[in-house]
Design an enzyme around this catalytic site. Structure first.
Site, mmCIF file in Angstrom:
data_model
loop_
_atom_site.group_PDB
_atom_site.id
_atom_site.type_symbol
_atom_site.label_atom_id
_atom_site.label_comp_id
_atom_site.label_asym_id
_atom_site.label_seq_id
_atom_site.Cartn_x
_atom_site.Cartn_y
_atom_site.Cartn_z
ATOM 1 N N SER A 1 6.269 27.299 -16.254
ATOM 2 C CA SER A 1 5.133 27.195 -15.323
ATOM 3 C C SER A 1 3.870 27.534 -16.093
ATOM 4 C CB SER A 1 5.344 28.207 -14.183
ATOM 5 O OG SER A 1 4.110 28.599 -13.613
ATOM 6 N N TYR B 1 7.407 36.278 -11.251
ATOM 7 C CA TYR B 1 7.607 34.835 -11.476
ATOM 8 C C TYR B 1 7.131 34.460 -12.877
ATOM 9 C CZ TYR B 1 6.922 29.779 -10.586
ATOM 10 O OH TYR B 1 6.935 28.406 -10.640
HETATM 11 N N1 LIG Z 1 5.197 23.247 -7.650
HETATM 12 C C1 LIG Z 1 4.517 23.720 -8.675
HETATM 13 O O1 LIG Z 1 3.268 23.626 -8.739
HETATM 14 C C2 LIG Z 1 5.257 24.383 -9.799
HETATM 15 C C3 LIG Z 1 4.501 24.990 -10.792
HETATM 16 C C4 LIG Z 1 5.165 25.582 -11.858
HETATM 17 C C5 LIG Z 1 6.542 25.572 -11.920
HETATM 18 N N2 LIG Z 1 7.256 24.977 -10.928
HETATM 19 C C6 LIG Z 1 8.704 25.014 -11.042
HETATM 20 O O2 LIG Z 1 9.249 23.755 -10.712
HETATM 21 C C7 LIG Z 1 10.595 23.944 -10.291
HETATM 22 C C8 LIG Z 1 10.809 23.163 -8.999
HETATM 23 O O3 LIG Z 1 10.131 23.835 -7.932
HETATM 24 P P1 LIG Z 1 9.316 23.083 -6.793
HETATM 25 O O4 LIG Z 1 7.883 23.317 -7.041
HETATM 26 O O5 LIG Z 1 9.806 21.694 -6.625
HETATM 27 O O6 LIG Z 1 9.702 23.972 -5.528
HETATM 28 P P2 LIG Z 1 10.735 23.687 -4.328
HETATM 29 O O7 LIG Z 1 10.804 24.954 -3.569
HETATM 30 O O8 LIG Z 1 10.298 22.471 -3.582
HETATM 31 O O9 LIG Z 1 12.107 23.392 -5.065
HETATM 32 C C9 LIG Z 1 12.901 24.410 -5.636
HETATM 33 C C10 LIG Z 1 14.342 24.132 -5.310
HETATM 34 O O10 LIG Z 1 15.160 25.140 -5.932
HETATM 35 C C11 LIG Z 1 16.197 25.451 -5.036
HETATM 36 N N3 LIG Z 1 16.772 26.764 -5.304
HETATM 37 C C12 LIG Z 1 16.221 27.979 -5.061
HETATM 38 N N4 LIG Z 1 17.079 28.947 -5.404
HETATM 39 C C13 LIG Z 1 18.200 28.341 -5.875
HETATM 40 C C14 LIG Z 1 19.431 28.809 -6.370
HETATM 41 N N5 LIG Z 1 19.707 30.124 -6.443
HETATM 42 N N6 LIG Z 1 20.349 27.915 -6.777
HETATM 43 C C15 LIG Z 1 20.088 26.570 -6.679
HETATM 44 N N7 LIG Z 1 18.943 26.070 -6.205
HETATM 45 C C16 LIG Z 1 18.004 26.944 -5.811
HETATM 46 C C17 LIG Z 1 15.541 25.407 -3.668
HETATM 47 O O11 LIG Z 1 16.498 25.315 -2.635
HETATM 48 C C18 LIG Z 1 14.654 24.186 -3.809
HETATM 49 O O12 LIG Z 1 15.328 23.018 -3.388
HETATM 50 C C19 LIG Z 1 10.778 25.456 -10.126
HETATM 51 O O13 LIG Z 1 11.440 25.975 -11.249
HETATM 52 C C20 LIG Z 1 9.361 25.974 -10.085
HETATM 53 O O14 LIG Z 1 9.271 27.319 -10.509
HETATM 54 C C21 LIG Z 1 6.640 24.401 -9.871
#
Ligand SMILES: NC(=O)c1ccc[n+]([C@@H]2O[C@H](COP(=O)([O-])OP(=O)(O)OC[C@H]3O[C@@H](n4cnc5c(N)ncnc54)[C@H](O)[C@@H]3O)[C@@H](O)[C@H]2O)c1
Length: 256
Positions: A144, A157
């Site tokens: 991230s 985080y």
């Molecule tokens: N959205 C952003 O701007 C952003 C920024 C930086 C990093 N990220 C990273 O991108 C990745 C995807 O996140 P997102 O933004 O799509 O959020 P999201 O919440 O839409 O998706 C995350 C998914 O992870 C699943 N999850 C959570 N705990 C879990 C577990 N113990 N086992 C299996 N699955 C699990 C959730 O059920 C969900 O479907 C994450 O690693 C997040 O940290 C996102």
């Protein structure tokens, strides 16, 4: 149809929502065979429905999985490998975010964030590595922008994501001579479950002068997860064959 990813076998975690779901749909669209894993069963079902509506349902399987559960990760990975006969790419998109003032942050929340984001990434990677090495494949991890730039109220985080960057770099060097690639993506401001939930999870006395720094220069607010999925598809394809041991920031210029 001939796609850039025809014949590629990919395991995507976090497949029930946001970026992980967008990756599943994009990888399928480019011809890959995908297993989508996630702890959230209802979301996985929705992803499968979207894949079926796109005419690619026959190349998607789903697995309910908590990536922080060592035994479950081992069993699920074994089942996926038996079904697919191998693995060309692992996309570790599962993740959670909880915000708060660090001096008030509970140890339980700290430990859960590390367990899912960092330990989960380790567990799935470890389980998939033998197959990925056989295929000279790629691991795409989700860091991230908070790993390298200060994001207030997200210390746990950010720490988990900094660990993922470091883990990815070590992995890339350790296995480069065996043909494995490892890349850490650093998204920011992507419209997803995490970012929507964060809006309602910030401390009541949030300092917007600090938090407001995290705005992208491109577009109008949060971006569609597809902007990340396209980069993942490139990394899984031959187009990404010379990219390893690095981070790729996808944040619309927030930290330019
Ligand atoms: N959205 C952003 O701007 C952003 C920024 C930086 C990093 N990220 C990273 O991108 C990745 C995807 O996140 P997102 O933004 O799509 O959020 P999201 O919440 O839409 O998706 C995350 C998914 O992870 C699943 N999850 C959570 N705990 C879990 C577990 N113990 N086992 C299996 N699955 C699990 C959730 O059920 C969900 O479907 C994450 O690693 C997040 O940290 C996102």
């Amino acid at each position: 149809m001939s796609g850039r990813l025809d014949g590629r076998r990919v395991l995507v975690t976090g497949a029930a929502s946001g970026i992980g779901r967008a990756c599943v749909l994009r990888l399928l669209d480019e011809g890959a065979t995908v297993c989508g894993a996630d702890v959230a069963e209802a979301g996985l079902k929705e992803t499968a429905e979207l894949a079926a509506a796109a005419g690619a349902g026959d190349r998607l399987s789903t697995e309910q999985l908590d990536v922080s559960d060592e035994a479950a990760v081992a069993a699920t990975t074994a089942a996926v490998l038996t079904r697919s006969g191998g693995l060309d790419a692992l996309v570790n998109a599962a993740g959670i975010l909880r915000t708060g003032h660090t001096h008030e942050f509970g140890l339980d929340s700290w430990e859960r964030i590390i367990a899912v984001n960092l330990t989960g990434t380790f567990l799935t990677t470890r389980a998939a590595l033998p197959a990925l090495l056989d295929a000279r494949g790629v691991v795409v991890n989700f860091s991230s922008t908070s790993a390298a730039f200060g994001h207030p109220y997200m210390a746990a985080y950010a720490a988990s994501k900094g660990g993922i960057d470091a883990f990815t770099h070590a992995l890339a060097v350790e296995y480069a001579k065996q043909g494995l690639r490892a890349v850490a993506l650093q998204p920011g401001s992507i419209d997803s479950g995490i970012t929507r939930a964060t809006a309602g999870d910030l401390p009541a006395d949030v300092d917007w002068a600090l938090f407001g720094r995290l705005m992208p220069l491109l577009g109008r607010g949060m971006a569609d997860p597809g902007v990340v999925a396209s980069v993942v598809a490139m990394l899984v394809s031959d187009d990404g064959r010379f990219i390893t041991g690095t981070g790729i920031r996808i944040d619309g210029g927030t930290h330019a």
